[in-house]
Write a protein that holds these residues in place. Sequence first.
Motif, PDB file in Angstrom:
ATOM      1  N   ARG A 157       0.775  -1.221   0.058  1.00  0.00           N
ATOM      2  CA  ARG A 157       0.003   0.050  -0.057  1.00  0.00           C
ATOM      3  C   ARG A 157       0.948   1.376  -0.153  1.00  0.00           C
ATOM      4  O   ARG A 157       0.402   2.283  -0.494  1.00  0.00           O
ATOM      5  CB  ARG A 157      -0.889   0.169   1.338  1.00  0.00           C
ATOM      6  N   THR A 158       1.823   1.202   0.772  1.00  0.00           N
ATOM      7  CA  THR A 158       2.872   2.434   0.752  1.00  0.00           C
ATOM      8  C   THR A 158       3.289   2.918  -0.647  1.00  0.00           C
ATOM      9  O   THR A 158       3.507   3.916  -0.881  1.00  0.00           O
ATOM     10  CB  THR A 158       4.084   2.105   1.548  1.00  0.00           C
TER      11      THR A 158
ATOM     12  N   PHE B 104      -8.176  10.026  -3.449  1.00  0.00           N
ATOM     13  CA  PHE B 104      -6.764   9.576  -3.501  1.00  0.00           C
ATOM     14  C   PHE B 104      -6.584   9.003  -4.875  1.00  0.00           C
ATOM     15  O   PHE B 104      -5.483   9.426  -5.557  1.00  0.00           O
ATOM     16  CB  PHE B 104      -6.741   8.405  -2.640  1.00  0.00           C
TER      17      PHE B 104
ATOM     18  N   ARG C  65      -9.366  12.746   5.867  1.00  0.00           N
ATOM     19  CA  ARG C  65      -8.633  11.769   6.621  1.00  0.00           C
ATOM     20  C   ARG C  65      -8.571  12.452   7.996  1.00  0.00           C
ATOM     21  O   ARG C  65      -8.724  11.757   8.963  1.00  0.00           O
ATOM     22  CB  ARG C  65      -7.156  11.617   5.859  1.00  0.00           C
TER      23      ARG C  65
ATOM     24  N   LYS D 235      -6.383  14.777   2.380  1.00  0.00           N
ATOM     25  CA  LYS D 235      -5.663  15.009   3.779  1.00  0.00           C
ATOM     26  C   LYS D 235      -6.918  15.565   4.660  1.00  0.00           C
ATOM     27  O   LYS D 235      -6.953  15.088   6.004  1.00  0.00           O
ATOM     28  CB  LYS D 235      -4.565  15.755   3.929  1.00  0.00           C
TER      29      LYS D 235
ATOM     30  N   ARG E  80       0.221   5.446  -3.706  1.00  0.00           N
ATOM     31  CA  ARG E  80       0.294   6.663  -4.181  1.00  0.00           C
ATOM     32  C   ARG E  80       1.459   6.739  -5.458  1.00  0.00           C
ATOM     33  O   ARG E  80       1.010   7.241  -6.477  1.00  0.00           O
ATOM     34  CB  ARG E  80       0.652   7.511  -3.210  1.00  0.00           C
TER      35      ARG E  80
ATOM     36  N   ASP F 271      -4.778  15.245  -3.332  1.00  0.00           N
ATOM     37  CA  ASP F 271      -4.122  15.097  -1.932  1.00  0.00           C
ATOM     38  C   ASP F 271      -4.449  15.828  -0.901  1.00  0.00           C
ATOM     39  O   ASP F 271      -4.747  15.359   0.200  1.00  0.00           O
ATOM     40  CB  ASP F 271      -2.555  14.988  -2.277  1.00  0.00           C
TER      41      ASP F 271
ATOM     42  N   ASP G 138     -11.564   7.201  -1.283  1.00  0.00           N
ATOM     43  CA  ASP G 138     -10.638   6.772  -2.270  1.00  0.00           C
ATOM     44  C   ASP G 138     -10.873   7.158  -3.923  1.00  0.00           C
ATOM     45  O   ASP G 138      -9.936   7.261  -4.519  1.00  0.00           O
ATOM     46  CB  ASP G 138     -11.048   5.000  -2.638  1.00  0.00           C
TER      47      ASP G 138
ATOM     48  N   ASP H 105      -2.924   3.984   5.851  1.00  0.00           N
ATOM     49  CA  ASP H 105      -3.017   4.876   7.284  1.00  0.00           C
ATOM     50  C   ASP H 105      -4.074   4.058   8.043  1.00  0.00           C
ATOM     51  O   ASP H 105      -5.196   3.745   7.907  1.00  0.00           O
ATOM     52  CB  ASP H 105      -3.840   6.243   6.747  1.00  0.00           C
TER      53      ASP H 105
ATOM     54  N   SER I 133      -3.906   4.157   1.175  1.00  0.00           N
ATOM     55  CA  SER I 133      -2.833   4.804   1.778  1.00  0.00           C
ATOM     56  C   SER I 133      -2.057   4.233   2.706  1.00  0.00           C
ATOM     57  O   SER I 133      -1.034   4.929   3.095  1.00  0.00           O
ATOM     58  CB  SER I 133      -3.736   5.799   2.576  1.00  0.00           C
TER      59      SER I 133
END
Length: 509
Positions: free
Chosen positions: A45-46, A119, A131, A128, A49, A124, A116, A168, A166
């Motif tokens: 997942r990292t 994203f 999020r 954020k 992006r 972004d 999503d 997260d 993400s």
Amino acid sequence: MTYDKLRRRERSQPAQKMANVHRGKLLTLALIVLLSVSDVACGHRTSSREQLEANGKDVGDDPATSVRREKVKDAMLHAWTSYEKYAWGFDQLQPQTMNGVDSFGGLGVTIVDALDTLFIMGLDEQFKRARDWVATSLNFNKNYNASVFETTIRMVGGLVSGYDLSGDKVFLEKATDIADRLLPAWNTPSGINYNSINLVTGHAHNYPSANGNSILAEVGTTQLEFIALSQRTNQPKYQEKVEKVIEVLHKNFPADGLLPVYINPRTGKPSPSFITFGALGDSFYEYLLKVWIQGNKTQAVNVYRKMWETSVSGLQSLVRKSTPSGYAYICEKNRNTLINQMNELACFASGMLALGSSGFDPQKAQMILSLAEEIGKTCYNFYQITNTKLAGEDYLFTAGKDMSADSLYNLMRPETVESLFYLWRFTGNKMYQDWGWDIFKAFEKNSRLETGYVGLTNVNTGAKDNLMQSFFLAETLKYLYLLFSPTSVIPLDEWVFNTEAHPLKIVSR
């Protein structure tokens, strides 16, 4: 869909990390698999992006497609900015009166539904802010009778997808919170869940309009989300609850694979009622296929594929063609009587058939894909025959007169553009992109206001309602964006979409 309508490979962990877990002892394969569900998947997942940004720049050879994609992104930005300005924290925006409304108990559904999409589109800053709201303001401790189905597909699905994209962990923590509040709905004599539950007391019940029965689409459309949650948290309780439902339905599965829309939660057996691929039935059939895909088509999920293939045979028995033009449509069925009517909601079936076609032998695969294309053409014409070029909710088929819109409202639903997305992915035919662009232009002309987007109460007069549905951001605009994006953006061998268009990572079972 609502009640009203109803990895490539996972990366291996570095050898150093594995060795440090317990020096002098080899980890068992089972432990490696367990760790991989969370740590390794998070490692993948990292990079999501970076992958999305790189893939998004790969616009292919057709600059017109890139322009279309940017127009859809602009539409999403307009919808989201309007929501932020007039309805922040509320479930949905009412554009005409420029205020918010809590139609889902005040859970901020639009924010979670849009995570999503923001994203994937690379918005972004907006992502954020969404999020941060989830982290600080999303609160499920509300004395509210929530739809188990809607809360699962929008909230659990949206949060798990946000985590998958993400990495997260706040999204996973929130998904676990709401899922735990939903779990008592499965505490029935048969294991078939009730459709509504109070998020504070845990008291569950069914809708009075269903005469105590549970609804097929609502009990059969929680598996993707709860299985995904079990995989990512290593807590089997979520998967066990939802797979018990399929086990019970499998015991009572008819030879044609077509279940009535009402299921008795005490006995687990179907109650006499009608059969449809539209509202109340639709996404049950969709999830039979998608859980098989979610499990990477392994032996552990073969029962889902077998049930789905049986239901496809049943679907074929409901297909008729209009006269004089020969449009293929899916009838509804009441006992032994076919009803020449089709929901726009049933247009998801075109994409479903395209998605599942490759699992058949080559000859049948081509036949199923051809049927998907025929139904897709019918659904596109649902839009083309109205004055606004936006589809109504229901269509009647009369001998010699082809189709006519029966219910004239349009809620900016995603099912047809969803199918166009799959048809384009599986055929490469740019005609489906052109059809999607026609539909997008009709939304821009008829649904766009300075303060957001609205549905229509009449697709012939263009009269407008006062609600921007959260699924317009979650599904309709996302599928349109992906329709004009390279196939490397959310590739279908790595991701599977839930029925609210939230992409979930495929993990082998």
